[in-house]
Design a protein around this motif. Structure first.
Motif, short mmCIF file in Angstrom:
data_model
loop_
_atom_site.label_atom_id
_atom_site.label_comp_id
_atom_site.label_asym_id
_atom_site.label_seq_id
_atom_site.Cartn_x
_atom_site.Cartn_y
_atom_site.Cartn_z
N SER A 27 50.10 41.84 46.70
CA SER A 27 48.95 42.16 45.88
C SER A 27 48.65 41.14 45.10
O SER A 27 49.16 40.68 44.09
CB SER A 27 48.59 43.51 45.95
N ILE A 28 47.18 40.15 45.68
CA ILE A 28 46.69 40.18 43.95
C ILE A 28 45.87 40.57 43.93
O ILE A 28 44.83 40.36 44.87
CB ILE A 28 46.52 38.79 44.62
N ASN A 29 45.53 40.81 42.72
CA ASN A 29 43.67 41.03 41.98
C ASN A 29 43.34 40.58 41.31
O ASN A 29 43.54 40.81 39.86
CB ASN A 29 43.99 42.96 42.05
N LEU A 30 42.22 39.87 41.86
CA LEU A 30 41.13 39.25 40.49
C LEU A 30 40.20 38.72 40.31
O LEU A 30 39.12 38.36 39.65
CB LEU A 30 41.58 36.75 41.05
N PHE A 88 33.34 39.44 42.78
CA PHE A 88 32.75 39.07 41.79
C PHE A 88 33.14 38.36 40.52
O PHE A 88 33.98 38.41 39.12
CB PHE A 88 32.47 40.99 40.94
N ASN A 89 33.26 36.77 40.70
CA ASN A 89 33.80 36.04 40.83
C ASN A 89 32.27 34.88 40.66
O ASN A 89 31.99 35.12 41.13
CB ASN A 89 35.43 35.37 40.94
N ASN A 90 32.89 33.32 40.16
CA ASN A 90 31.72 31.91 40.64
C ASN A 90 32.87 31.23 41.93
O ASN A 90 32.02 30.41 41.21
CB ASN A 90 31.14 31.96 39.61
N LEU A 91 33.11 32.14 43.12
CA LEU A 91 33.61 30.87 43.51
C LEU A 91 32.88 30.38 44.65
O LEU A 91 31.68 31.18 44.85
CB LEU A 91 35.27 31.80 44.33
N ARG A 92 32.80 29.39 44.97
CA ARG A 92 32.72 28.54 45.99
C ARG A 92 33.46 29.11 47.54
O ARG A 92 34.44 28.30 47.76
CB ARG A 92 31.93 27.26 45.63
N PHE A 117 43.99 41.26 49.11
CA PHE A 117 43.42 39.95 48.08
C PHE A 117 42.57 40.42 47.87
O PHE A 117 41.49 40.75 48.60
CB PHE A 117 43.88 38.75 48.61
N THR A 118 42.60 40.39 46.32
CA THR A 118 40.68 40.52 45.75
C THR A 118 40.37 39.38 44.94
O THR A 118 40.84 39.43 43.60
CB THR A 118 40.85 41.92 45.76
N VAL A 119 39.59 39.18 45.15
CA VAL A 119 38.60 38.18 44.36
C VAL A 119 37.18 38.58 44.16
O VAL A 119 36.42 38.00 44.02
CB VAL A 119 38.86 36.34 44.83
#
Length: 935
Positions: A196-199, A226-230, A222-224
């Motif tokens: 599990s990865i939660n960023l 609400f970031n500014n990833l593209r 795997f959760t990312v």
């Protein structure tokens, strides 16, 4: 007991896998614990009160020891005991510690780097505190036994250390809800045991390293979000064949799902809400046989619902709401026998309801373009608890067979074109808590059988053509605790004394009907009433203390009309919570009270003022008192003396009769408009001056109460250098929503509730004033009802420029521009808007191409930066709110008048939007009801 963890090649005889060079007894542990107690500031009676010489340290609360290792401390668990202070470096002396859990406290400061020396540590949970600073890289280098690391819900900054890639035993990594920046380190791909990865909810940038999905074969979550990833999901995601759940609500510019997602043959849950995905893979139901949960709520999906979705035999929930879906809904969705929740709300579907599963619990098609009738066969959905068909184009009658859905809790069909009568069989729905039939074309009487809906807390039939009397039995529904609203119908007869049974009701609105007779005294038994609106009827008699004096919690009372008589009800001044009172257009006599709600009211018999009095009040209309100028006059700040000698701050609008063409007509039009209107969100007029100046020339002015917080324009566009380093000079999102709702309500009133409908014609930020409580008040009716060019550049409706007559839709256009200006912080005449680009087109294109990310890109940076400091739930709610504001603003500012909504609909949507962001009293539903949650 602490969890056993670590590597099998370094075990102790008792099964623990850890090694340490410090085995000198537990005195070291005791000293470390006392240092910890000294550093954190818990309650004297809290869990650390047992940490004293009266007990062995292994019996101290939260402390666990391993007796076979000489009583060394192996676990410290103090979750949620109310600790404050900071974590001392001395805690690293607990060298046998395998589990440290300090979650949900108030700890501050940074994570001490010395924590990396705790070689036995396999579980570290510091979530839910206020820890700041960077994540120490030492934790990744030295904590080689670590299996669970949770630093979520803190104030951590900086990059994710690449050294975390050395935590070879790590199973669970949670760094969500911090202020972490930079990119996701590719070194995390070395964590082969990671499940599990939660960023989520950070400020991460860049792309997702492809190696994560190529190497992390054990990954389950795997959760990312609400970031500014593209970028898009890496093609390598297909190599992680054991992945069970992707919760990847990427706040980025991804456009479509990668085809390699099909390699996830065991994939059961896809949640990709709040993104900018435009394509749903056409074969998704065929190639993912175990898929049971699909949520792509609020993306930019444009094609129809794929037929293959009907082949996903394990499907339990489908939520594709708030997209741009068009076309047919597959009929084969009806074969999904396990489907319990289906939401296709806020799309552009044009089809009738298909055959659906009998097991369906939730069905939402709200805010689409679905036409046709509600099929009588809907009664086959025996398990249905929530049915939401509101804001569509449904026509025809509500089928009687709806009354067979005995598990129904929510039935919402407002905002359609439904005709016929209210079905008698609706009274069979004993579990029903919400019944919304408003804004249709229903006729006939309100059926007494509705009294059988004994769980009903909310009933609204607003804006239909219902006739006859209100059945007394309706008032016997004792569960009616939230709203009973029958506004804008043709109901007649007397109001039954049975109304007194609604002892838990908060809002009763029977306005704009044909009710007669006296208001029954039994209404005094409705002790929980906060809002009572009976205006626009033909009630007679007086307003008695015995009837209304007992309603101690009443906040709003409107009984304006023509027939109430008797003495003015002085007792109303004793209603301590009263905020809005309207008794206008009646035949009441006597003195108006001066206490309570009347203390801030101004007299309606206006005091006459002379030119000289206004000149003295404004220092001779000096430039130092000038606070604004427009096309027909100037506004001055001044101070007038009242009859009791007290000073009153005023704003004096002087019309330039000689200098500015049309000023006289504007003065007359504004006076005429103000003579007919009464609304809390209109600028407060004190008096009018119609006289001559010191040279004998005509002088005309309007005197308003002074608004100390100035205009909305001042707040949205401060002068250069003003408030640059002061956030207090910026309107928050809630304050902007409050102002937007205030303006929408007053426009709705002007268009729909005045005796003679009024069009404002010049709505813009400079004409929206803010009082002491930041309540917005609309002023400047100078163009209302005039025949000159109507409006200001940037805010004027396009059709006005081509000679169109003043109409309500023109005000709607101006409101849309105003709303988008509050969203973006850009003026409608900003230099960027040229060559056909308008503010509405600017926001619309950003929203259509970028979804949430696009809206955040064009939103006022002051709003976006403020939102980043909010917790996850609040930030998500605010971002959804910004998207909705953009949608409403663009819709109002449509080029074609027929595509714009009416102000009543806009006011309702804006009020609901504000309520979704601001805590409001929720309806008290009966015990045992089924609550509905939108997924």
């Amino acid at each position: 007991m602490a969890q056993k963890c670590g590597r099998p090649d370094a075990t102790w005889g008792d099964g623990w896998s850890c090694s340490s060079s410090n085995r000198s007894g537990n005195e070291t542990d005791r000293a470390a614990l006392l240092a910890f107690k000294h550093a954190v500031l818990g309650s004297p009676a809290g869990p650390l009160s047992s940490w004293n010489d009266s007990l062995p340290l292994c019996q101290w609360q939260g402390v666990s020891c391993l007796p076979r290792r000489a009583g060394r401390v192996t676990a410290l668990s103090l979750a949620s005991p109310g600790l404050a202070g900071s974590i001392p470096p001395a805690i690293s002396n607990l060298t046998f510690l395998s589990s440290l859990e300090l979650s949900d406290n108030g700890l501050i400061g940074s994570i001490p780097p010395s924590i990396g020396g705790m070689h036995c540590l396999c579980r570290l949970d510091l979530s839910g505190n206020q820890l700041g600073g960077a994540i120490p890289g030492e934790a990744g280098v030295l904590l080689t036994n670590m299996t669970h690391l949770d630093l979520s819900r803190n104030l951590l900054v900086g990059h994710i250390p690449s050294e975390l890639g050395r935590l070879a035993a790590l199973v669970d990594l949670n760094l969500s809800q911090n202020h972490l920046t930079g990119s996701i380190p590719p070194s995390l791909a070395a964590l082969s045991s990671l499940q599990s990865i939660n960023l989520a909810s950070n400020i991460l940038t860049g792309t997702i390293p492809p190696s994560l999905f190529a190497n992390l074969m054990a990954l389950v979550m795997f959760t990312v979000k609400f970031n500014n990833l593209r970028g898009s999901l890496p093609e390598e995601i297909g190599q992680s064949r054991s992945l069970q759940s992707i919760v990847a609500a990427l706040n980025n510019h991804a456009r479509k799902l990668p085809a390699s997602i099909y390699n996830l043959t065991f994939l059961g849950k896809i949640e990709l809400s709040y993104n900018s995905f435009t394509t749903l893979l056409p074969d998704i139901g065929d190639l993912l046989p175990h898929l049971y949960f699909l949520s792509m709520f609020e993306n930019k999906l444009t094609e129809g619902v794929p037929v293959s979705l009907g082949n996903a035999s394990a499907m339990h929930l489908i939520n594709l709401g708030e997209n741009n879906l068009v076309g047919l809904m597959p009929a084969n969705l009806g074969v999904l026998r396990d489907l319990a929740h289906l939401s296709l709300s806020v799309n552009m579907l044009h089809v009738q309801v298909a055959n659906l599963s009998r097991e369906l619990v939730w069905l939402s098609f709200e805010d689409n373009r679905i036409s046709g009738t509600i099929p009588s066969g809907i009664s086959k959905l025996a398990g249905l608890a929530t049915l939401r068909f509101q804001v569509n184009n449904f026509s025809g009658a509500i089928p009687e067979s709806v009354g067979l859905l005995t598990n129904m809790v929510d039935f919402l069909v407002f905002g359609n074109r439904l005709t016929g009568t209210i079905p008698l069989l609706l009274g069979n729905l004993t579990k029903l808590t919400q019944l919304e039939l408003s804004e249709n074309q229903l006729v006939g009487e309100v059926p007494p059988s509705l009294a059988g809906c004994r769980s009903l807390a909310y009933l609204s039939v607003v804006g239909n053509r219902l006739t006859g009397t209100i059945p007394p039995r309706i008032f016997t529904i004792r569960a009616m605790s939230y709203i009973l609203n029958m506004l804008n119908n043709l109901l007649s007869g007397e109001l039954s004394a049975e109304v007194g049974h609604l002892q838990s009701l908060q809002t009763l609105d029977l306005a704009n009907n044909r009710l007669t007779g006296a208001i029954p005294g039994t209404i005094s038994q409705c002790q929980m009433l906060q809002r009572l609106d009976l205006h626009g009827n033909m009630f007679t008699g007086g307003v008695s203390l015995s009837t209304f004096g007992a309603l101690k919690g009443l906040k709003e009372l409107d009984m304006s009309g023509k027939n109430l008589s008797g003495e003015f009800p002085r007792f109303l001044q004793d209603l301590q919570y009263s905020q809005v009172l309207n008794l206008s257009f009646n035949c009441l006599a006597g003195e108006v009270p001066v206490k309570g709600v009347f203390a801030n009211a101004t007299a309606e018999l206006h005091r006459k003022v002379s030119y000289m009095e206004l000149s003295n009040a404004t220092n001779g209309f000096s430039s130092g008192n000038l606070i604004g100028a427009g096309s027909h006059g100037s506004v001055y700040q001044g101070t007038m003396l009242q009859e009791d000698g007290a000073e009153l701050a005023v704003a004096v609008k002087v019309f330039g009769l000689r200098q500015q063409r049309g000023a006289l007509a504007t003065f007359v039009a504004e006076c005429e408009a103000l003579r007919h209107v009464r609304h809390r969100n209109l600028a407060r007029i004190l008096t009018v001056c119609d006289s001559v100046d010191s040279k004998g020339a005509d002088f005309k002015a309007l005197v308003y109460g002074y608004m100390p917080n100035g205009s909305l324009e001042r707040w949205l566009h401060p002068e250069p250098g003003e408030d640059e380093d002061d956030d207090s000079g910026t309107l928050t999102l809630v304050q902007r929503l409050n102002a937007a709702v205030d303006v929408a309500l007053v426009l709705d009133y002007l268009h729909n509730d005045c005796e003679v409908p009024i069009v404002h014609c010049d709505l813009k930020p400079s004409n929206v004033l803010l009082d002491d409580d930041m309540v917005a008040r609309v002023g400047d009716f100078g163009l209302a009802s005039s025949l000159v060019l109507m409006g200001s550049i940037g805010y004027i409706a396009p059709e006005y420029g081509m000679g169109g007559q003043a109409c309500a839709s023109g005000d709607v256009y101006s409101y849309g521009i105003l709303l988008l200006e509050m969203l973006t912080g850009k003026t409608a005449t900003d230099a960027v808007f040229r060559d056909g680009l308008t503010l509405a087109r600017f926001v619309g294109e950003a929203a259509n191409s970028g979804g949430v990310g696009g809206v955040l890109f064009v939103a006022d940076p002051r709003l976006v930066s403020a939102g980043r400091n909010r917790p996850l739930v609040q930030r998500a709610a605010q971002e959804r709110c910004l998207v909705s504001v953009a949608r409403i603003g663009v819709s109002c500012a449509s080029e074609l008048p027929m595509e714009r909504p009416g102000m009543k609909q806009v006011a309702n949507e804006m009020a609901k939007l504000r309520a979704s962001l601001v805590d409001r009293p929720a309806p008290r539903l009966p015990h045992g009801h089924i609550t509905t949650v939108r997924i």
